[in-house]
Design an enzyme around this catalytic site. Sequence first.
Site, PDB file in Angstrom:
ATOM      1  N   GLU A  71     -15.744   7.083   3.926  1.00 36.29           N
ATOM      2  CA  GLU A  71     -14.962   8.307   3.733  1.00 36.29           C
ATOM      3  C   GLU A  71     -13.813   8.095   2.754  1.00 36.29           C
ATOM      4  O   GLU A  71     -13.474   9.014   2.004  1.00 36.29           O
ATOM      5  CB  GLU A  71     -14.374   8.773   5.073  1.00 36.29           C
ATOM      6  CG  GLU A  71     -15.413   9.268   6.061  1.00 36.29           C
ATOM      7  CD  GLU A  71     -14.807   9.570   7.425  1.00 36.29           C
ATOM      8  OE1 GLU A  71     -13.587   9.354   7.613  1.00 36.29           O
ATOM      9  OE2 GLU A  71     -15.563  10.004   8.310  1.00 36.29           O
ATOM     10  N   HIS A 125     -11.959  -1.107   2.239  1.00 35.14           N
ATOM     11  CA  HIS A 125     -11.274  -1.468   3.472  1.00 35.14           C
ATOM     12  C   HIS A 125     -12.256  -2.135   4.424  1.00 35.14           C
ATOM     13  O   HIS A 125     -13.457  -1.848   4.408  1.00 35.14           O
ATOM     14  CB  HIS A 125     -10.641  -0.255   4.156  1.00 35.14           C
ATOM     15  CG  HIS A 125     -11.573   0.908   4.335  1.00 35.14           C
ATOM     16  ND1 HIS A 125     -11.882   1.765   3.308  1.00 35.14           N
ATOM     17  CD2 HIS A 125     -12.257   1.352   5.418  1.00 35.14           C
ATOM     18  CE1 HIS A 125     -12.712   2.692   3.745  1.00 35.14           C
ATOM     19  NE2 HIS A 125     -12.974   2.461   5.018  1.00 35.14           N
TER      20      HIS A 125
END
Length: 125
Positions: A105, A110
């Site tokens: 998203e 990350h």
Amino acid sequence: MPVSGLPPYDENNIFARILRGEIPCKKVYEDAFALAFLDIAPQAPTHVLVIPKGPYCSFADFSAFASDADIAGFMRAVGKIAKDLGLEAPGYRLLANMGEHSGQEVPHFHVHLFAGRPLGRMIPG
Ligand code: AMP
């Protein structure tokens, strides 16, 4: 510096804004290579996100274009965070989504760090 075929880095993605201090986060760790903070919608009792400081859209960008020092520094930070949070026993899971099929998203690379309960199957469904 996106991988060919992927969109360029969006300087206004939410994690870029957290890195610039424009949006608050619940920080758990920071060094020259990484910032770690609590996920806003935790999916486990411990759910930490670890992000590199450079502008990488995804693992594809990071692994292709980050310097050896930045990759090593980031990975060592992830390990240190897990250790310092006391997660090594009884264990934790690392997960990085990359691209559409993964459900990524936020277009800033990350790593999710999950812990705090038995985590079940690796890929549910
Ligand atoms: P991914 O689907 O791998 O891109 O994961 C993005 C994660 O970012 C999700 O688990 C979200 O809950 C989390 N997230 C989105 N916005 C924020 C925010 N402002 N602070 C902390 N976590 C966030």
